[in-house]
Enzyme design. Sequence first.
Site, short mmCIF file in Angstrom:
data_model
loop_
_atom_site.label_atom_id
_atom_site.label_comp_id
_atom_site.label_asym_id
_atom_site.label_seq_id
_atom_site.Cartn_x
_atom_site.Cartn_y
_atom_site.Cartn_z
N HIS A 125 -31.53 -20.09 -35.99
CA HIS A 125 -30.62 -20.54 -37.05
C HIS A 125 -29.28 -20.90 -36.39
O HIS A 125 -28.87 -20.26 -35.42
CB HIS A 125 -30.44 -19.42 -38.08
CG HIS A 125 -29.67 -19.87 -39.28
ND1 HIS A 125 -28.30 -20.01 -39.27
CD2 HIS A 125 -30.09 -20.27 -40.51
CE1 HIS A 125 -27.91 -20.45 -40.46
NE2 HIS A 125 -28.97 -20.62 -41.23
N GLU B 80 -31.59 -28.43 -40.00
CA GLU B 80 -30.40 -27.99 -40.72
C GLU B 80 -29.16 -28.53 -40.02
O GLU B 80 -28.67 -27.93 -39.05
CB GLU B 80 -30.32 -26.46 -40.73
CG GLU B 80 -31.50 -25.80 -41.42
CD GLU B 80 -31.13 -24.42 -41.91
OE1 GLU B 80 -31.14 -24.22 -43.12
OE2 GLU B 80 -30.78 -23.57 -41.09
P1 PGA Z 1 -26.84 -23.13 -47.31
O1 PGA Z 1 -27.43 -22.35 -46.04
O2 PGA Z 1 -28.01 -23.52 -48.18
O3 PGA Z 1 -25.95 -22.12 -47.96
O4 PGA Z 1 -26.11 -24.31 -46.79
C1 PGA Z 1 -28.57 -22.80 -45.39
C2 PGA Z 1 -28.90 -21.89 -44.27
O5 PGA Z 1 -28.10 -20.98 -43.96
O6 PGA Z 1 -29.96 -22.01 -43.67
#
Ligand code: PGA
Length: 237
Positions: free
Chosen positions: A82, A154
């Site tokens: 992450h 992401e």
């Molecule tokens: P968020 O977080 O949906 O609050 O942007 C996504 C994540 O932490 O993977």
Amino acid sequence: MNLQFEEGKALVNNILKGNRPSDVNVMVFPTSLYVQSLSQEAKKEITVGVQNFNANEKGAFTGEMSISQVESVGVSIGLIGHSERRAIFNETDADLKLKVDAAIEKGFNFIFCCGEPLEVREAGNEYSFVKAQLEASLFHLSSDELKNGIIAYEPVWAIGTGKTATSQQAEEMHAEIRSWITEKYSAEIANSVSILYGGSCNNKNAKELFACPNVDGGLIGGAALKAESFLEIINAF
Ligand code: PGA
């Protein structure tokens, strides 16, 4: 690092009680401390996983937990890489490769996270950046090992910022990721891999994101902290 134990328990129970399509696979990744209780609470209707784990088998690694320890409480999936692990806890591509290898060796499932920071996107280098992340930590796997894997794209600039990638930006990156897997492995492997989008995905934008042909699901942060909005996102899929 959100929600106290009773709040997490209520969240899982409200998701269980809520209206969910039977063909959508729902998972929650709580604080490790709650994983065992919440996975019992979830009664296998939803999968519970860990946000992080250590690649070492056992030993003197104070504060860490191994895959076999996680498995010993009945949990069999975790996140790897992450962006907060990478940026705040300095986890390198090499560290993440060790986690990938440890997971593969143990038959432990994982979601491999990748994504570029804002300055990389502004410089127009997002594709080469994400490709390098995947090549450094994931694409050394064999076809059999990568098959049915899960990748979460992401973009760092979209996580927790309220700034979502447009569905076009998400689709373009997901299509690229799938094409790299096709080139390196095969179309069969590329189609077996699920590519999730994460970064300010919420009950307002989920439908449009999930409608993209290469977006196979979402990795939801803030908008999953309330059962009502998480259920709306699940149903948008
Ligand atoms: P968020 O977080 O949906 O609050 O942007 C996504 C994540 O932490 O993977």
